[in-house]
Design an enzyme around this catalytic site. Sequence first.
Site, short mmCIF file in Angstrom:
data_model
loop_
_atom_site.label_atom_id
_atom_site.label_comp_id
_atom_site.label_asym_id
_atom_site.label_seq_id
_atom_site.Cartn_x
_atom_site.Cartn_y
_atom_site.Cartn_z
N TYR A 100 0.84 -1.29 0.09
CA TYR A 100 -0.11 -0.36 0.14
C TYR A 100 0.82 1.65 0.32
O TYR A 100 0.33 2.46 0.08
CB TYR A 100 -1.54 -0.20 1.44
CG TYR A 100 -2.06 -1.39 1.37
CD1 TYR A 100 -2.52 -1.21 0.28
CD2 TYR A 100 -1.81 -1.69 2.35
CE1 TYR A 100 -3.41 -2.41 -0.08
CE2 TYR A 100 -2.98 -3.07 1.82
CZ TYR A 100 -3.58 -3.25 0.82
OH TYR A 100 -4.63 -4.40 1.26
N ASN B 155 -13.50 3.80 -1.56
CA ASN B 155 -12.32 2.59 -1.47
C ASN B 155 -12.82 2.21 0.07
O ASN B 155 -11.95 2.80 0.93
CB ASN B 155 -10.52 3.19 -1.14
CG ASN B 155 -9.91 1.90 -1.30
OD1 ASN B 155 -10.26 0.33 -0.94
ND2 ASN B 155 -8.48 2.07 -1.14
N HIS C 19 -14.76 -6.86 -1.57
CA HIS C 19 -15.04 -8.22 -1.65
C HIS C 19 -16.02 -9.08 -0.77
O HIS C 19 -16.36 -10.11 -1.10
CB HIS C 19 -13.65 -9.06 -1.13
CG HIS C 19 -12.78 -7.96 -1.98
ND1 HIS C 19 -12.32 -7.72 -3.35
CD2 HIS C 19 -11.13 -7.53 -1.03
CE1 HIS C 19 -10.97 -7.29 -3.33
NE2 HIS C 19 -10.98 -7.11 -2.10
N ASP D 115 -25.51 -3.06 -1.97
CA ASP D 115 -26.98 -2.27 -2.90
C ASP D 115 -27.02 -0.31 -2.56
O ASP D 115 -27.52 0.47 -2.70
CB ASP D 115 -28.21 -2.59 -1.29
CG ASP D 115 -28.71 -4.09 -1.50
OD1 ASP D 115 -27.36 -4.56 -2.86
OD2 ASP D 115 -28.37 -5.09 -1.04
N HIS E 62 -9.00 1.73 -6.08
CA HIS E 62 -7.97 0.94 -5.41
C HIS E 62 -6.39 0.79 -5.46
O HIS E 62 -6.41 1.49 -6.83
CB HIS E 62 -8.28 -0.83 -5.04
CG HIS E 62 -9.40 -1.49 -4.90
ND1 HIS E 62 -10.17 -1.66 -3.90
CD2 HIS E 62 -10.53 -1.76 -6.66
CE1 HIS E 62 -11.11 -2.04 -4.16
NE2 HIS E 62 -11.80 -1.37 -5.53
N ILE E 63 -5.70 1.06 -4.28
CA ILE E 63 -4.37 1.38 -4.22
C ILE E 63 -3.50 0.21 -4.92
O ILE E 63 -2.97 0.42 -5.70
CB ILE E 63 -3.97 1.84 -2.37
CG1 ILE E 63 -4.78 3.28 -2.56
CG2 ILE E 63 -1.97 1.72 -2.75
CD1 ILE E 63 -4.46 3.10 -0.87
N SER E 64 -3.80 -0.94 -4.63
CA SER E 64 -2.78 -1.95 -5.22
C SER E 64 -3.57 -2.41 -5.93
O SER E 64 -4.62 -2.77 -6.70
CB SER E 64 -2.93 -2.58 -4.14
OG SER E 64 -3.99 -3.81 -3.71
N ARG F 28 -9.63 -11.58 -3.73
CA ARG F 28 -9.65 -10.06 -4.00
C ARG F 28 -10.57 -9.84 -5.25
O ARG F 28 -9.84 -8.69 -6.09
CB ARG F 28 -7.98 -9.36 -4.02
CG ARG F 28 -7.79 -8.99 -1.69
CD ARG F 28 -6.69 -7.86 -1.94
NE ARG F 28 -5.91 -9.19 -1.43
CZ ARG F 28 -6.92 -8.51 0.35
NH1 ARG F 28 -7.55 -7.62 0.44
NH2 ARG F 28 -5.70 -9.34 0.85
C1 DHK Z 1 -7.17 -1.98 -0.05
C2 DHK Z 1 -7.70 -3.07 1.12
O1 DHK Z 1 -7.69 -2.64 2.15
C3 DHK Z 1 -7.95 -4.84 0.27
O2 DHK Z 1 -9.14 -5.31 1.00
C4 DHK Z 1 -8.39 -4.40 -1.04
C5 DHK Z 1 -7.16 -2.30 -1.13
C6 DHK Z 1 -7.84 -3.34 -1.45
C7 DHK Z 1 -6.73 -0.90 -1.89
O3 DHK Z 1 -5.80 -1.64 -2.87
O4 DHK Z 1 -6.82 -0.36 -1.53
O5 DHK Z 1 -8.63 -5.93 -1.14
#
Ligand code: DHK
Length: 144
Positions: free
Chosen positions: A22, A73, A79, A86, A99-101, A110
Amino acid sequence: MTIQVLNGANLGRLGTREPEVYGTTTHAQLVDLVGTAARELGMEVQVRQTDDEGQLLRWIHEATDAGDPIVVNPGGWTHTSVVLHDALAAVTAPVLEVHISNIHRREEFRRHSYVSRVADGVIAGLGVEGYVLALQWMSLRGHR
Ligand code: DHK
């Protein structure tokens, strides 16, 4: 109109949480980054984070009533959460999922997002800069 940037579970731990995944930007620094980008774009933005799913739902309901666009985010709720799906399904303003990643390059669980189905677009894997890109898209589409 205020762009609502809503961060969910564990994103308050940015900076120290799995930095190899992250990055090292803290949530406070993310708030500054997004605030600076918004000022440059001439937008109003509010950035918030919660580890309480009910709180995230209430913020989405408020944004829905106000007609505010959402950059969300949800962290791990991405997931798992039908209720998040909803709540976002009722939003009429644009919704971007960030999503950061790169969630598609990680664990299998994921790969599925309950949010993508009700989002206008998804940005994943571009680090915290993904939030800035989301604001730029909102601006290009005239949502400001
Ligand atoms: C951030 C999270 O906390 C993960 O649970 C997700 C997401 C990915 C991110 O990449 O910002 O799977």
